[in-house]
Design a protein around this motif. Structure first.
Motif, PDB file in Angstrom:
ATOM      1  N   ILE A 101       0.850  -1.182   0.000  1.00  0.00           N
ATOM      2  CA  ILE A 101       0.000   0.000   0.000  1.00  0.00           C
ATOM      3  C   ILE A 101       0.890   1.238   0.000  1.00  0.00           C
ATOM      4  O   ILE A 101       1.907   1.277   0.695  1.00  0.00           O
ATOM      5  N   TYR A 104       4.244   0.316   1.895  1.00  0.00           N
ATOM      6  CA  TYR A 104       4.086  -0.501   3.096  1.00  0.00           C
ATOM      7  C   TYR A 104       3.600  -1.902   2.729  1.00  0.00           C
ATOM      8  O   TYR A 104       2.651  -2.052   1.952  1.00  0.00           O
ATOM      9  N   VAL A 108       1.605  -4.789   3.859  1.00  0.00           N
ATOM     10  CA  VAL A 108       0.594  -5.080   4.880  1.00  0.00           C
ATOM     11  C   VAL A 108       0.152  -6.545   4.863  1.00  0.00           C
ATOM     12  O   VAL A 108      -0.823  -6.901   5.514  1.00  0.00           O
ATOM     13  N   PHE A 111      -0.054  -7.887   8.160  1.00  0.00           N
ATOM     14  CA  PHE A 111      -0.764  -6.980   9.066  1.00  0.00           C
ATOM     15  C   PHE A 111      -2.284  -7.039   8.897  1.00  0.00           C
ATOM     16  O   PHE A 111      -3.014  -6.639   9.806  1.00  0.00           O
ATOM     17  N   HIS A 117      -5.323  -5.555  11.466  1.00  0.00           N
ATOM     18  CA  HIS A 117      -5.808  -4.202  11.182  1.00  0.00           C
ATOM     19  C   HIS A 117      -7.154  -3.926  11.849  1.00  0.00           C
ATOM     20  O   HIS A 117      -8.139  -4.593  11.545  1.00  0.00           O
ATOM     21  N   GLY A 144      -9.196  -1.720  11.270  1.00  0.00           N
ATOM     22  CA  GLY A 144     -10.191  -1.330  10.262  1.00  0.00           C
ATOM     23  C   GLY A 144     -10.609  -2.502   9.376  1.00  0.00           C
ATOM     24  O   GLY A 144     -11.437  -2.330   8.481  1.00  0.00           O
ATOM     25  N   ILE A 202     -10.688  -4.146   3.701  1.00  0.00           N
ATOM     26  CA  ILE A 202     -10.390  -2.816   3.165  1.00  0.00           C
ATOM     27  C   ILE A 202      -8.935  -2.735   2.697  1.00  0.00           C
ATOM     28  O   ILE A 202      -8.629  -2.116   1.678  1.00  0.00           O
ATOM     29  N   LEU A 203      -8.034  -3.407   3.412  1.00  0.00           N
ATOM     30  CA  LEU A 203      -6.621  -3.390   3.012  1.00  0.00           C
ATOM     31  C   LEU A 203      -6.426  -4.202   1.739  1.00  0.00           C
ATOM     32  O   LEU A 203      -5.659  -3.822   0.865  1.00  0.00           O
ATOM     33  N   MET A 221      -7.442  -2.096  -1.113  1.00  0.00           N
ATOM     34  CA  MET A 221      -6.543  -0.985  -1.430  1.00  0.00           C
ATOM     35  C   MET A 221      -5.154  -1.450  -1.864  1.00  0.00           C
ATOM     36  O   MET A 221      -4.326  -0.633  -2.261  1.00  0.00           O
ATOM     37  N   SER A 250      -3.091   4.803  -1.355  1.00  0.00           N
ATOM     38  CA  SER A 250      -4.228   4.992  -0.456  1.00  0.00           C
ATOM     39  C   SER A 250      -3.985   6.164   0.488  1.00  0.00           C
ATOM     40  O   SER A 250      -4.542   6.213   1.577  1.00  0.00           O
ATOM     41  N   PHE A 252      -5.993   6.811   3.825  1.00  0.00           N
ATOM     42  CA  PHE A 252      -5.232   6.626   5.057  1.00  0.00           C
ATOM     43  C   PHE A 252      -5.405   7.828   5.985  1.00  0.00           C
ATOM     44  O   PHE A 252      -5.747   7.674   7.160  1.00  0.00           O
ATOM     45  N   TYR A 300      -8.712   8.263   7.913  1.00  0.00           N
ATOM     46  CA  TYR A 300      -9.047   7.408   9.059  1.00  0.00           C
ATOM     47  C   TYR A 300      -7.972   7.309  10.132  1.00  0.00           C
ATOM     48  O   TYR A 300      -8.223   6.713  11.174  1.00  0.00           O
ATOM     49  N   HIS A 301      -6.782   7.803   9.868  1.00  0.00           N
ATOM     50  CA  HIS A 301      -5.693   7.649  10.840  1.00  0.00           C
ATOM     51  C   HIS A 301      -4.948   8.955  11.042  1.00  0.00           C
ATOM     52  O   HIS A 301      -4.910   9.783  10.152  1.00  0.00           O
ATOM     53  N   TYR A 303       3.457   2.029  13.277  1.00  0.00           N
ATOM     54  CA  TYR A 303       3.551   0.852  12.406  1.00  0.00           C
ATOM     55  C   TYR A 303       4.471   1.021  11.205  1.00  0.00           C
ATOM     56  O   TYR A 303       4.910   0.041  10.613  1.00  0.00           O
ATOM     57  N   LEU A 339       6.409  -1.859   8.854  1.00  0.00           N
ATOM     58  CA  LEU A 339       5.788  -2.266   7.589  1.00  0.00           C
ATOM     59  C   LEU A 339       6.419  -1.673   6.334  1.00  0.00           C
ATOM     60  O   LEU A 339       6.206  -2.179   5.239  1.00  0.00           O
TER      61      LEU A 339
HETATM   62  C1  HEM Z   1      -0.015   1.101   6.445  1.00  0.00           C
HETATM   63  C2  HEM Z   1      -1.315   0.873   6.428  1.00  0.00           C
HETATM   64  C3  HEM Z   1      -2.256   0.931   7.607  1.00  0.00           C
HETATM   65  C4  HEM Z   1      -2.017   0.816   8.957  1.00  0.00           C
HETATM   66  C5  HEM Z   1      -0.692   0.590   9.659  1.00  0.00           C
HETATM   67  C6  HEM Z   1      -3.301   0.969   9.634  1.00  0.00           C
HETATM   68  C7  HEM Z   1      -3.499   0.923  11.003  1.00  0.00           C
HETATM   69  C8  HEM Z   1      -4.678   1.178  11.651  1.00  0.00           C
HETATM   70  C9  HEM Z   1      -4.841   1.286  13.089  1.00  0.00           C
HETATM   71  C10 HEM Z   1      -3.727   1.148  14.124  1.00  0.00           C
HETATM   72  C11 HEM Z   1      -6.150   1.553  13.321  1.00  0.00           C
HETATM   73  C12 HEM Z   1      -6.810   1.765  14.699  1.00  0.00           C
HETATM   74  C13 HEM Z   1      -7.252   3.170  14.886  1.00  0.00           C
HETATM   75  C14 HEM Z   1      -6.262   4.039  15.552  1.00  0.00           C
HETATM   76  O1  HEM Z   1      -5.496   3.569  16.425  1.00  0.00           O
HETATM   77  O2  HEM Z   1      -6.219   5.270  15.240  1.00  0.00           O
HETATM   78  C15 HEM Z   1      -6.822   1.595  12.037  1.00  0.00           C
HETATM   79  C16 HEM Z   1      -8.179   1.841  11.854  1.00  0.00           C
HETATM   80  C17 HEM Z   1      -8.802   1.976  10.625  1.00  0.00           C
HETATM   81  N1  HEM Z   1      -8.213   1.837   9.393  1.00  0.00           N
HETATM   82 FE1  HEM Z   1      -6.254   1.461   9.045  1.00  0.00          FE
HETATM   83  N2  HEM Z   1      -4.283   1.167   8.699  1.00  0.00           N
HETATM   84  C18 HEM Z   1      -3.676   1.160   7.448  1.00  0.00           C
HETATM   85  C19 HEM Z   1      -4.294   1.358   6.234  1.00  0.00           C
HETATM   86  C20 HEM Z   1      -5.618   1.604   6.041  1.00  0.00           C
HETATM   87  C21 HEM Z   1      -6.230   1.831   4.747  1.00  0.00           C
HETATM   88  C22 HEM Z   1      -5.501   1.851   3.406  1.00  0.00           C
HETATM   89  C23 HEM Z   1      -7.539   2.001   4.968  1.00  0.00           C
HETATM   90  C24 HEM Z   1      -8.506   2.236   3.851  1.00  0.00           C
HETATM   91  C25 HEM Z   1      -9.476   3.018   3.840  1.00  0.00           C
HETATM   92  C26 HEM Z   1      -7.779   1.889   6.412  1.00  0.00           C
HETATM   93  C27 HEM Z   1      -8.990   2.024   7.060  1.00  0.00           C
HETATM   94  C28 HEM Z   1      -9.182   2.037   8.419  1.00  0.00           C
HETATM   95  C29 HEM Z   1     -10.455   2.299   9.056  1.00  0.00           C
HETATM   96  C30 HEM Z   1     -11.765   2.546   8.354  1.00  0.00           C
HETATM   97  C31 HEM Z   1     -10.214   2.270  10.444  1.00  0.00           C
HETATM   98  C32 HEM Z   1     -11.214   2.592  11.536  1.00  0.00           C
HETATM   99  C33 HEM Z   1     -11.766   1.433  12.210  1.00  0.00           C
HETATM  100  C34 HEM Z   1     -12.743   1.893  13.274  1.00  0.00           C
HETATM  101  O3  HEM Z   1     -12.525   2.946  13.898  1.00  0.00           O
HETATM  102  O4  HEM Z   1     -13.713   1.197  13.454  1.00  0.00           O
HETATM  103  N3  HEM Z   1      -6.574   1.644   7.027  1.00  0.00           N
HETATM  104  N4  HEM Z   1      -5.918   1.365  11.048  1.00  0.00           N
END
Ligand code: HEM
Length: 84
Positions: free
Chosen positions: A22, A29, A31, A34, A38, A40, A44-45, A48, A53, A57, A60-61, A69, A73
């Motif tokens: 990604i 990265y 993933v 991972f 994840h 989320g 979704i990963l 993408m 992304s 990214f 949501y983060h 991370y 990664l």
């Molecule tokens: C290097 C890639 C990624 C990593 C390391 C990652 C990591 C994380 C982490 C740690 C969280 C928990 C929320 C937080 O602590 O703030 C999260 C939530 C989330 N991620 Fe990712 N993420 C990645 C890529 C993506 C991508 C590409 C999407 C696509 C849209 C995505 C969508 C989401 C969503 C929707 C949540 C929210 C889940 C919720 O609150 O219910 N993530 N992610």
């Protein structure tokens, strides 16, 4: 391990067999391992994978997620393609 990859090369990493990459900003990265961790979701990963992304990214983060991370990664950077 850090290498320079074109977007086209990254686009080939969209299957679990080959690996799931990604792009976020100029980082690439891996993933693959991972996805099951994840928060989320894996789906979704997988959707993408191979793509840029950055927009999704940052929607949501926060920066803290990449700080935590990223080092684990990150496999490389996106190669600037020649604009001739
Ligand atoms: C290097 C890639 C990624 C990593 C390391 C990652 C990591 C994380 C982490 C740690 C969280 C928990 C929320 C937080 O602590 O703030 C999260 C939530 C989330 N991620 Fe990712 N993420 C990645 C890529 C993506 C991508 C590409 C999407 C696509 C849209 C995505 C969508 C989401 C969503 C929707 C949540 C929210 C889940 C919720 O609150 O219910 N993530 N992610």
């Amino acid at each position: 391990m850090s290498k320079s990859l074109t977007k086209k090369e990254v686009s080939e990493y969209k299957t679990e067999d080959k690996g799931l990459y990604i792009i976020v900003d100029d980082g690439v990265y891996d993933v693959t391992k991972f996805i099951d961790e994840h928060p989320g979701g894996a789906k979704i990963l997988k959707r993408m994978a191979g793509k840029d992304s950055t927009k999704q990214f940052w929607k949501y983060h926060g920066k803290n997620v990449l700080e935590k991370y990223g080092p684990k990664l990150k496999v490389g950077t996106v190669k600037e393609e020649a604009k001739l």
